[in-house]
Design an enzyme around this catalytic site. Structure first.
Site, PDB file in Angstrom:
ATOM      1  CB  SER A   1      11.025  16.971   8.740  1.00  0.00           C
ATOM      2  OG  SER A   1      11.407  16.656  10.047  1.00  0.00           O
TER       3      SER A   1
ATOM      4  CB  ILE B   1      19.012  22.063  -0.077  1.00  0.00           C
ATOM      5  CG1 ILE B   1      19.495  22.605   1.274  1.00  0.00           C
ATOM      6  CG2 ILE B   1      20.141  22.023  -1.103  1.00  0.00           C
ATOM      7  CD1 ILE B   1      20.143  23.964   1.235  1.00  0.00           C
TER       8      ILE B   1
ATOM      9  CB  ILE C   1      -2.614  17.121  12.577  1.00  0.00           C
ATOM     10  CG1 ILE C   1      -2.819  15.660  12.976  1.00  0.00           C
ATOM     11  CG2 ILE C   1      -3.895  17.929  12.826  1.00  0.00           C
ATOM     12  CD1 ILE C   1      -3.135  15.447  14.430  1.00  0.00           C
TER      13      ILE C   1
ATOM     14  CE  LYS D   1      13.324  -2.957   3.258  1.00  0.00           C
ATOM     15  NZ  LYS D   1      13.487  -4.301   2.653  1.00  0.00           N
TER      16      LYS D   1
ATOM     17  CD  GLN E   1       6.281   0.265  -2.153  1.00  0.00           C
ATOM     18  OE1 GLN E   1       5.242  -0.368  -2.053  1.00  0.00           O
ATOM     19  NE2 GLN E   1       7.464  -0.338  -2.221  1.00  0.00           N
TER      20      GLN E   1
ATOM     21  CB  CYS F   1      22.350  42.442  15.452  1.00  0.00           C
ATOM     22  SG  CYS F   1      20.827  43.255  15.894  1.00  0.00           S
TER      23      CYS F   1
ATOM     24  N   GLY G   1      26.107  41.358  18.588  1.00  0.00           N
ATOM     25  CA  GLY G   1      27.572  41.400  18.614  1.00  0.00           C
ATOM     26  C   GLY G   1      28.090  42.833  18.665  1.00  0.00           C
TER      27      GLY G   1
ATOM     28  CG  HIS H   1      20.888  40.605  11.313  1.00  0.00           C
ATOM     29  ND1 HIS H   1      21.479  39.712  12.170  1.00  0.00           N
ATOM     30  CD2 HIS H   1      19.991  41.296  12.048  1.00  0.00           C
ATOM     31  CE1 HIS H   1      20.946  39.842  13.380  1.00  0.00           C
ATOM     32  NE2 HIS H   1      20.048  40.804  13.327  1.00  0.00           N
TER      33      HIS H   1
ATOM     34  CD  GLU I   1      23.450  37.828   9.783  1.00  0.00           C
ATOM     35  OE1 GLU I   1      24.160  38.846   9.681  1.00  0.00           O
ATOM     36  OE2 GLU I   1      22.717  37.608  10.767  1.00  0.00           O
TER      37      GLU I   1
HETATM   38  N1  GLN Z   1      18.577  41.705  21.450  1.00  0.00           N
HETATM   39  C1  GLN Z   1      19.049  42.802  20.685  1.00  0.00           C
HETATM   40  C2  GLN Z   1      17.942  43.766  20.292  1.00  0.00           C
HETATM   41  O1  GLN Z   1      16.787  43.445  20.364  1.00  0.00           O
HETATM   42  C3  GLN Z   1      19.805  42.324  19.443  1.00  0.00           C
HETATM   43  C4  GLN Z   1      18.924  41.657  18.447  1.00  0.00           C
HETATM   44  C5  GLN Z   1      19.687  40.867  17.414  1.00  0.00           C
HETATM   45  O2  GLN Z   1      20.829  40.504  17.610  1.00  0.00           O
HETATM   46  N2  GLN Z   1      19.037  40.569  16.307  1.00  0.00           N
HETATM   47  O3  GLN Z   1      18.211  44.872  19.877  1.00  0.00           O
END
Ligand code: GLN
Length: 544
Positions: free
Chosen positions: A13, A19, A149, A188, A193, A381, A383, A507, A509
């Site tokens: 893996s 990707i 498995i 190899k 195979q 979040c 953060g 989030h 991101e």
């Molecule tokens: N632990 C925090 C919460 O449950 C933040 C969760 C997170 O950062 N996704 O609210």
């Protein structure tokens, strides 16, 4: 009717199967073929939401609130689609569906077996996605490697699909690794195979073999794989390791993979257009001046735990013609060591999501450092919780403000459980998940980043800013720059007297794309790139 491409992995893996799958999607899309993607995860968890990031890496959240495998993030970024819960299927989901049907009496009188009951349930999921997405081609990746498995029922299901929907509508691609032996300096083919033999044993003959390798693959090796594995010569596709993952679609297309798939599945051929992708790769590979960003987290030993954050930072940096020099900082190290020294070269600090008390005080130190030294700070979040805790401690002149996640008895619970979370006992799939609207407050940094007044962002949390403390922190200089439309929940906050200290409860991101960075990431890097740190001052002009 949809056509299906099934992708299996051989030998080991972590060779980049996800990707590769995402890249096949990019290529088909560039041939103007509509695609959808599904990942099959053989483990028995219903979803990865309850797993530690050390076990699983990042949990990717879809717009409709499914907690899924991080490969879905790659699919979304490469194919530029927003996937849904149907795109991640686990053994846990399959078995619990079959067992609930049995309890309901759907199979009265029968013995429930892996074949046909479990395999039928799996095939239902393929067809459900095809139906819902209306895509011409559904690409399905079987997680793990052939021989596992837990993977057996999935392989049996994909084998059956050939008869169910017809040979011309199904294509099997096997992604394998060619190991390199240093002593004899050769690649190899034997493990490949063997894994193809294993596939054949269960009735699957691959149509295409994609060979991952850290070294160039000779024509002789391709001939050998073609002969022993009974695959057309041009269907043995080399995929050497590349500098950037975004190069993979270009390499595969150069080897003619798109046309091969079009021919084998009898799809309507269109002219490919990968020019935008090519331009993206050209820009990624150009040398750029780096921006030093400290990522302060508790899972930094496993970089996959922050996959989307890292990608979003790179997308944002590219927008500014910069590169990211990511400083991985373990938040527990900040608790022990001289935190200022560890952060001294950072032009920006990002504190991503996380759960549990370990390392929290180190993150609070990072937020405090950012606030006092006017270093751009971006909280995602957890953060945001950290930024609020730190600011409340400063505003109240006390070390006691905290989140009830870390100190249930704090006299200042600035972050607390959402009221709707209080009665919930089950842990799996019960957080506030997926897209929620956020109304931006005009004049704030967040609003100026978005350039819009209402946005939808993906969430995954149980705790939230405690409204009791809104007036107090506002007086001390906190701006609530994004709220739920009913005004009840703080979704974004920032500091007035700071160049850029912004945090969000969601989030962002997950929504960033190559070539289309998320606005908050874009502005974070935009400010960070102009911050000068120790040792980075431009040299003084020489006097003549
Ligand atoms: N632990 C925090 C919460 O449950 C933040 C969760 C997170 O950062 N996704 O609210």
């Amino acid at each position: 009717m949809a056509k299906y491409i099934f992708i299996t992995g051989g030998v080991v893996s972590s060779v980049g199967k996800g990707i590769t799958v995402a890249s096949i999607g990019t290529i088909l899309k560039s041939h103007q073929i509509t695609v959808s993607v599904q990942k099959l995860d053989p483990y028995l968890n219903v979803d990865p939401g309850t797993m530690s990031p050390y076990q699983h890496g990042e949990v990717f959240v879809t717009q409709d609130g499914a907690e899924t495998d991080l490969d879905l993030g790659n699919y979304e970024r490469f194919i530029d689609v927003n996937l849904t819960a149907e795109s991640n299927v686990t053994s846990g989901q399959i078995y619990s569906a079959v067992i609930s049907k049995e309890r309901r009496g759907d199979f009265l009188g029968g013995t429930i077996q892996v074949v046909p009951h479990v395999t039928t349930e799996i095939k239902e999921r393929f067809k459900r996605l095809a139906q819902k997405s209306q895509a011409e081609v559904v690409i399905i990746e079987v997680g793990g490697t052939v021989g596992d498995i837990e993977g057996q029922p999935f392989l049996e299901a994909i084998r059956q699909m050939r008869n169910d929907v017809g040979r011309d509508n199904v294509l099997y691609i096997h992604v394998t690794l060619l190991p390199y032996l240093t002593s004899t300096q050769e690649l190899k083919t034997k493990p490949t195979q063997h894994s193809v033999n294993e596939l054949r044993r269960i009735g699957i003959q691959p149509d295409i073999i994609i060979c991952r390798s850290d070294y160039p693959i000779s024509e002789g090796i391709r001939d050998k794989i073609s002969l022993f594995c009974d695959v057309d010569r041009q269907a043995v596709i080399p995929l050497p390791t590349v500098d950037t993952i975004y190069e993979v679609p270009l390499l595969l297309e150069e080897e003619g993979l798109g046309q091969l798939v079009v021919d084998k599945l009898g799809l309507k051929a269109h002219q490919t257009d990968l020019s935008q992708w090519r331009e993206l790769v050209r820009r990624v590979k150009e040398p750029h001046e780096p921006v030093n960003i400290a990522l302060v987290g508790k899972y930094v030993e496993l970089k996959d735990a922050y996959f989307s954050v890292r990608e979003a930072l790179h997308h944002a940096a590219l927008y500014h013609d910069r590169d990211i020099n990511l400083l991985w900082i373990h938040s527990e190290d900040l608790e022990r060591d001289d935190s200022d020294a560890l952060l001294r070269s950072a032009q920006g600090i990002i504190v991503p999501g996380g759960f549990g008390i370990r390392g929290i005080e180190g993150m609070v130190k990072a937020a405090s450092y950012a606030r006092n030294n006017e270093i751009p700070y971006f909280g995602l979040c957890l953060g945001m919780h950290v930024m609020v805790i730190e600011f409340a401690r400063y505003a109240l002149g006390s070390t006691e403000p905290n989140s009830t996640e870390f100190d249930a008895a704090t006299p200042y619970p600035v972050i607390d459980l959402l009221p709707e979370q209080k009665a919930i006992k089950n842990k799996g799939g019960t957080m506030r998940l997926g897209n929620y609207p956020c109304q931006l407050v005009q004049g704030s940094r967040a609003a100026s980043a978005y350039g819009q007044s209402l946005v939808y962002e993906r969430h995954r949390h149980r705790l939230e800013f405690n409204n009791e403390f809104r007036p107090l922190l506002q007086e001390a200089g906190m701006i609530y720059s994004g709220l739920s439309p009913d005004g009840r929940l703080v979704e974004l906050c920032e500091l007035a007297n700071h160049p850029w200290m912004v945090s969000c409860q969601f989030h962002p991101e997950f929504g960033s794309r190559p070539g289309r960075p998320h606005p908050l990431f874009r502005d974070f890097i935009g400010v960070a790139k102009d911050i000068l740190r120790e040792g980075a001052q431009p040299s003084l002009p020489l006097s003549s």
